[in-house]
Design a protein around this motif. Structure first.
Motif, PDB file in Angstrom:
ATOM      1  N   ARG A  62       0.829  -1.214   0.000  1.00  0.00           N
ATOM      2  CA  ARG A  62       0.000   0.000   0.000  1.00  0.00           C
ATOM      3  C   ARG A  62       0.858   1.256   0.000  1.00  0.00           C
ATOM      4  NH1 ARG A  62      -2.479  -2.706   4.060  1.00  0.00           N
ATOM      5  NH2 ARG A  62      -4.182  -3.974   3.348  1.00  0.00           N
ATOM      6  N   VAL A  63       1.910   1.264   0.804  1.00  0.00           N
ATOM      7  CA  VAL A  63       2.790   2.436   0.890  1.00  0.00           C
ATOM      8  C   VAL A  63       3.468   2.681  -0.460  1.00  0.00           C
ATOM      9  CG1 VAL A  63       4.892   3.363   1.946  1.00  0.00           C
ATOM     10  CG2 VAL A  63       3.184   2.238   3.370  1.00  0.00           C
ATOM     11  N   VAL A  64       4.010   1.642  -1.043  1.00  0.00           N
ATOM     12  CA  VAL A  64       4.702   1.794  -2.324  1.00  0.00           C
ATOM     13  C   VAL A  64       3.718   2.238  -3.403  1.00  0.00           C
ATOM     14  CG1 VAL A  64       5.900   0.550  -4.173  1.00  0.00           C
ATOM     15  CG2 VAL A  64       6.615   0.254  -1.798  1.00  0.00           C
ATOM     16  N   HIS A  65       2.558   1.606  -3.469  1.00  0.00           N
ATOM     17  CA  HIS A  65       1.603   1.947  -4.524  1.00  0.00           C
ATOM     18  C   HIS A  65       1.126   3.384  -4.426  1.00  0.00           C
ATOM     19  CE1 HIS A  65       0.504  -1.812  -6.821  1.00  0.00           C
ATOM     20  NE2 HIS A  65       1.571  -2.116  -6.122  1.00  0.00           N
ATOM     21  N   ARG A  66       0.935   3.905  -3.221  1.00  0.00           N
ATOM     22  CA  ARG A  66       0.470   5.287  -3.131  1.00  0.00           C
ATOM     23  C   ARG A  66       1.574   6.286  -3.465  1.00  0.00           C
ATOM     24  NH1 ARG A  66      -0.637   4.495   2.839  1.00  0.00           N
ATOM     25  NH2 ARG A  66       1.278   5.157   3.865  1.00  0.00           N
ATOM     26  N   ASN A  67       2.812   5.817  -3.547  1.00  0.00           N
ATOM     27  CA  ASN A  67       3.933   6.687  -3.896  1.00  0.00           C
ATOM     28  C   ASN A  67       4.439   6.485  -5.322  1.00  0.00           C
ATOM     29  OD1 ASN A  67       4.765   8.370  -1.452  1.00  0.00           O
ATOM     30  ND2 ASN A  67       4.367   6.354  -0.580  1.00  0.00           N
ATOM     31  N   LEU A  68       3.791   5.624  -6.087  1.00  0.00           N
ATOM     32  CA  LEU A  68       4.150   5.446  -7.490  1.00  0.00           C
ATOM     33  C   LEU A  68       3.689   6.660  -8.290  1.00  0.00           C
ATOM     34  CD1 LEU A  68       3.020   1.747  -8.081  1.00  0.00           C
ATOM     35  CD2 LEU A  68       5.379   2.580  -8.061  1.00  0.00           C
ATOM     36  N   SER A  70       1.562   8.525 -10.943  1.00  0.00           N
ATOM     37  CA  SER A  70       0.128   8.258 -11.132  1.00  0.00           C
ATOM     38  C   SER A  70      -0.160   7.283 -12.272  1.00  0.00           C
ATOM     39  CB  SER A  70      -0.644   9.561 -11.315  1.00  0.00           C
ATOM     40  OG  SER A  70      -0.231  10.228 -12.476  1.00  0.00           O
ATOM     41  N   GLU A  71       0.563   7.407 -13.401  1.00  0.00           N
ATOM     42  CA  GLU A  71       0.316   6.477 -14.505  1.00  0.00           C
ATOM     43  C   GLU A  71       0.684   5.052 -14.128  1.00  0.00           C
ATOM     44  OE1 GLU A  71       3.625   8.601 -15.064  1.00  0.00           O
ATOM     45  OE2 GLU A  71       1.957   9.936 -14.762  1.00  0.00           O
ATOM     46  N   THR A  72       1.789   4.907 -13.429  1.00  0.00           N
ATOM     47  CA  THR A  72       2.235   3.581 -13.001  1.00  0.00           C
ATOM     48  C   THR A  72       1.267   3.005 -11.983  1.00  0.00           C
ATOM     49  OG1 THR A  72       4.512   4.288 -13.357  1.00  0.00           O
ATOM     50  CG2 THR A  72       4.187   2.293 -12.056  1.00  0.00           C
ATOM     51  N   ARG A  73       0.815   3.848 -11.056  1.00  0.00           N
ATOM     52  CA  ARG A  73      -0.134   3.404 -10.034  1.00  0.00           C
ATOM     53  C   ARG A  73      -1.431   2.923 -10.691  1.00  0.00           C
ATOM     54  NH1 ARG A  73      -0.207   7.623  -7.139  1.00  0.00           N
ATOM     55  NH2 ARG A  73      -2.034   8.569  -8.071  1.00  0.00           N
ATOM     56  N   LYS A  74      -1.938   3.685 -11.652  1.00  0.00           N
ATOM     57  CA  LYS A  74      -3.178   3.290 -12.332  1.00  0.00           C
ATOM     58  C   LYS A  74      -2.992   1.964 -13.067  1.00  0.00           C
ATOM     59  CE  LYS A  74      -4.875   7.981 -12.866  1.00  0.00           C
ATOM     60  NZ  LYS A  74      -4.962   9.124 -13.773  1.00  0.00           N
TER      61      LYS A  74
END
Length: 104
Positions: A62-68, A70-74
């Motif tokens: 969760r921590v890593v994903h919220r710091n990716l 935005s395009e990578t996170r999506k």
């Protein structure tokens, strides 16, 4: 050094970096942002944060994903949702024999 050893060495380096940042007072989000600058692998960052801070893998994810970015996170969220949907479809569909498979 083979690929597995190189990955292990890279994760160990990132883990030690996470521990040092944690000892210096950085929070998990600060650590995630820094590790994501040091590696192009969110998976390595998740493992390093988990090992370096004591967070469980789910919390580190969760921590890593919220710091990716935005395009990578999506893209990661879409991939994860697609994977969960596929697993659910497999679970719900009746088993059909596969021709040529001995366990069918």
């Amino acid at each position: 050094m083979n690929d597995a050893a190189a990955r292990a060495a890279r994760i160990l380096f990132l883990t030690e970096s996470a521990r040092a940042m944690r000892a210096a007072g950085a929070d998990a989000d600060d650590i995630a942002r820094e590790l994501l600058r040091r590696t192009d692998s969110p998976i390595f960052a998740i493992k390093a944060i988990s090992d370096g801070t004591g967070l469980g893998l789910a919390d580190a994810k969760r921590v890593v994903h919220r710091n990716l970015a935005s395009e990578t996170r999506k893209a990661a969220e879409t991939l994860w949702a697609d994977l969960l949907d596929a697993l659910e479809q497999i679970r719900e569909s009746p088993s059909e024999p596969v021709p040529g498979r001995p366990d069918s």
